[in-house]
Write an enzyme that holds these catalytic residues in place. Structure first.
Site, short mmCIF file in Angstrom:
data_model
loop_
_atom_site.label_atom_id
_atom_site.label_comp_id
_atom_site.label_asym_id
_atom_site.label_seq_id
_atom_site.Cartn_x
_atom_site.Cartn_y
_atom_site.Cartn_z
N LEU A 64 -35.42 -20.50 -5.50
CA LEU A 64 -35.95 -20.80 -4.17
C LEU A 64 -37.48 -20.79 -4.20
O LEU A 64 -38.09 -20.28 -5.14
CB LEU A 64 -35.43 -19.75 -3.18
CG LEU A 64 -33.90 -19.65 -3.10
CD1 LEU A 64 -33.47 -18.52 -2.17
CD2 LEU A 64 -33.30 -20.97 -2.63
N LYS A 172 -44.73 -13.34 -15.04
CA LYS A 172 -44.86 -14.74 -14.61
C LYS A 172 -46.18 -14.98 -13.87
O LYS A 172 -46.82 -16.01 -14.03
CB LYS A 172 -43.65 -15.08 -13.73
CG LYS A 172 -43.72 -16.40 -13.00
CD LYS A 172 -43.59 -17.59 -13.92
CE LYS A 172 -43.69 -18.89 -13.14
NZ LYS A 172 -43.83 -20.05 -14.01
P1 NAD Z 1 -38.52 -27.03 -4.70
O1 NAD Z 1 -39.29 -26.89 -3.44
O2 NAD Z 1 -38.39 -28.34 -5.38
O3 NAD Z 1 -37.01 -26.46 -4.50
C1 NAD Z 1 -36.67 -25.34 -3.75
C2 NAD Z 1 -35.35 -25.64 -3.04
O4 NAD Z 1 -34.89 -24.46 -2.37
C3 NAD Z 1 -35.47 -26.73 -1.98
O5 NAD Z 1 -34.56 -27.78 -2.27
C4 NAD Z 1 -35.13 -26.01 -0.68
O6 NAD Z 1 -34.47 -26.82 0.27
C5 NAD Z 1 -34.25 -24.89 -1.18
N1 NAD Z 1 -34.11 -23.75 -0.28
C6 NAD Z 1 -35.05 -23.10 0.44
N2 NAD Z 1 -34.51 -22.07 1.11
C7 NAD Z 1 -33.19 -22.05 0.81
C8 NAD Z 1 -32.10 -21.22 1.19
N3 NAD Z 1 -32.25 -20.16 2.00
N4 NAD Z 1 -30.87 -21.50 0.71
C9 NAD Z 1 -30.68 -22.57 -0.12
N5 NAD Z 1 -31.68 -23.40 -0.52
C10 NAD Z 1 -32.92 -23.14 -0.06
O7 NAD Z 1 -39.14 -25.94 -5.70
P2 NAD Z 1 -39.03 -25.91 -7.30
O8 NAD Z 1 -40.14 -26.71 -7.89
O9 NAD Z 1 -37.62 -26.16 -7.69
O10 NAD Z 1 -39.41 -24.36 -7.55
C11 NAD Z 1 -38.48 -23.32 -7.27
C12 NAD Z 1 -39.10 -22.01 -7.76
O11 NAD Z 1 -39.38 -22.12 -9.16
C13 NAD Z 1 -40.43 -21.66 -7.08
O12 NAD Z 1 -40.50 -20.28 -6.87
C14 NAD Z 1 -41.47 -22.12 -8.09
O13 NAD Z 1 -42.67 -21.37 -7.97
C15 NAD Z 1 -40.75 -21.85 -9.41
N6 NAD Z 1 -41.16 -22.68 -10.54
C16 NAD Z 1 -41.35 -24.03 -10.40
C17 NAD Z 1 -41.73 -24.78 -11.52
C18 NAD Z 1 -41.94 -26.28 -11.41
O14 NAD Z 1 -42.48 -26.86 -12.36
N7 NAD Z 1 -41.54 -26.93 -10.33
C19 NAD Z 1 -41.89 -24.18 -12.76
C20 NAD Z 1 -41.65 -22.81 -12.87
C21 NAD Z 1 -41.28 -22.07 -11.76
#
Ligand code: NAD
Length: 299
Positions: A64, A172
């Site tokens: 999330l 992290k």
């Molecule tokens: P994103 O915004 O693409 O995806 C997050 C998803 O969570 C969304 O689809 C949203 O609708 C959903 N969501 C929010 N609240 C929710 C709930 N209560 N129940 C169900 N679904 C819910 O984000 P992302 O890029 O996938 O990143 C997710 C996590 O991973 C973040 O914490 C980010 O910091 C971390 N991260 C991202 C990357 C990257 O390259 N994108 C790399 C490492 C870590």
């Protein structure tokens, strides 16, 4: 194993798909209908309700955006969140990047509910999530870590036990503070090169094999045209959002304040990403921060 995967965004969807490809029975859930439809089209079973996704799950994973989403999923304001509704012994792994304090809060509630819980944030970006080559930095009991290791190994190739609850998140945040600083430094060097008439591709190849080489330059080049198949080559779409990097730098500063640590470059990086977000770029990939240094359209 029956796995519930909560959060099917840029990272969660490919991670869940890798678990399914490995033969697990995965049900995904996301509050966003478009995320559910997209992931279903890619071949995952999805449920519009959280209850439907977690029914009889032996493992629950979440991916999330931020601390508030994770706390509200597992704890909720009334304290009657998901943890209270899972069978004792269900393995719960949160891979979102959140505050270490939030991870510890969820871990304490999980312990009370006799639910083994790990904070297991990742590094490696969307490409790493797709290829199953993420790095996992895990906090929690060693025995729980050992139980989770084979599952995490289906989504990543470097799985580290960082220490007790919250240690994965603390690790992290150090990593992402460095990444934010490196991305801005890389953007600055490439912009200087282009302003001096250099070809950014050639400059990047040379710096990659010189002392300026780093992940942002080698794997995630921010200059359009310098590298294929990265966000800068597709208008900074997909990837790791500017607002997510801003969140991580905010977490770094919070933990620096709490420990009286000096983080001068981390603080500056946070301000630069904040300015970039305020200019309307929060949803673009974080490598678009180069536009703050070299506005698009310059020749
Ligand atoms: P994103 O915004 O693409 O995806 C997050 C998803 O969570 C969304 O689809 C949203 O609708 C959903 N969501 C929010 N609240 C929710 C709930 N209560 N129940 C169900 N679904 C819910 O984000 P992302 O890029 O996938 O990143 C997710 C996590 O991973 C973040 O914490 C980010 O910091 C971390 N991260 C991202 C990357 C990257 O390259 N994108 C790399 C490492 C870590």
């Amino acid at each position: 194993m029956k796995v519930a995967f909560i959060g099917l965004g840029n990272m969660g969807a490919p991670m869940a798909l890798n678990l399914r490809k490995a033969g697990h029975e995965v049900t995904g859930h996301d509050v966003s209908e478009s995320a559910r439809t997209r992931t279903e089209a890619d071949g995952l079973v999805v449920s519009a309700s959280l209850e439907g996704a977690v029914a009889n799950a032996q493992i629950v994973m979440s991916m999330l955006p931020a601390s508030e989403h994770v706390e509200s999923l597992y704890l909720s304001e009334s304290g009657a969140g998901l943890l209270a509704n899972l069978s004792p012994g269900t393995l719960v792994i949160d891979s979102s990047t959140i505050a270490a304090a939030s991870a510890r809060k969820v871990a304490e509630a999980a312990l009370r509910a006799r639910i083994p819980f790990l904070d297991a944030p990742v590094s490696g970006g969307v490409r790493g999530a797709q290829a199953g080559t993420l790095t996992f930095m895990v906090g929690g009991e060693r025995s729980t870590f050992e139980r989770a290791e084979p599952l995490l190994g289906l989504m990543g190739k470097n799985i580290f036990h960082a220490g007790a609850a919250g240690a994965g998140q603390a690790t992290k945040i150090c990593n992402n503070m460095l990444l934010g600083i490196l991305m801005i430094g890389t953007a600055e060097a490439l912009s200087l090169g282009v302003a001096n008439g250099l070809d950014p591709k050639v400059l990047s190849q040379i710096m990659s094999r010189s002392s300026g080489g780093n992940w942002a330059l080698d794997k995630y080049n921010p200059m359009p045209g310098a590298m294929d198949d990265v966000p800068s080559s597709r208008g900074y779409t997909g990837g790791f959002g500017t607002d997510l990097m801003l969140k991580d730098l905010g977490l770094a500063i919070e933990s620096a304040v709490a420990t009286r640590s000096a983080t001068p470059l981390g603080s500056l990086a946070r301000s630069l990403f904040a300015a970039h977000s305020l200019a309307g770029n929060g949803t673009l990939d974080f490598s678009s921060v180069i536009q703050l240094i070299r506005p698009p359209g310059l020749t």
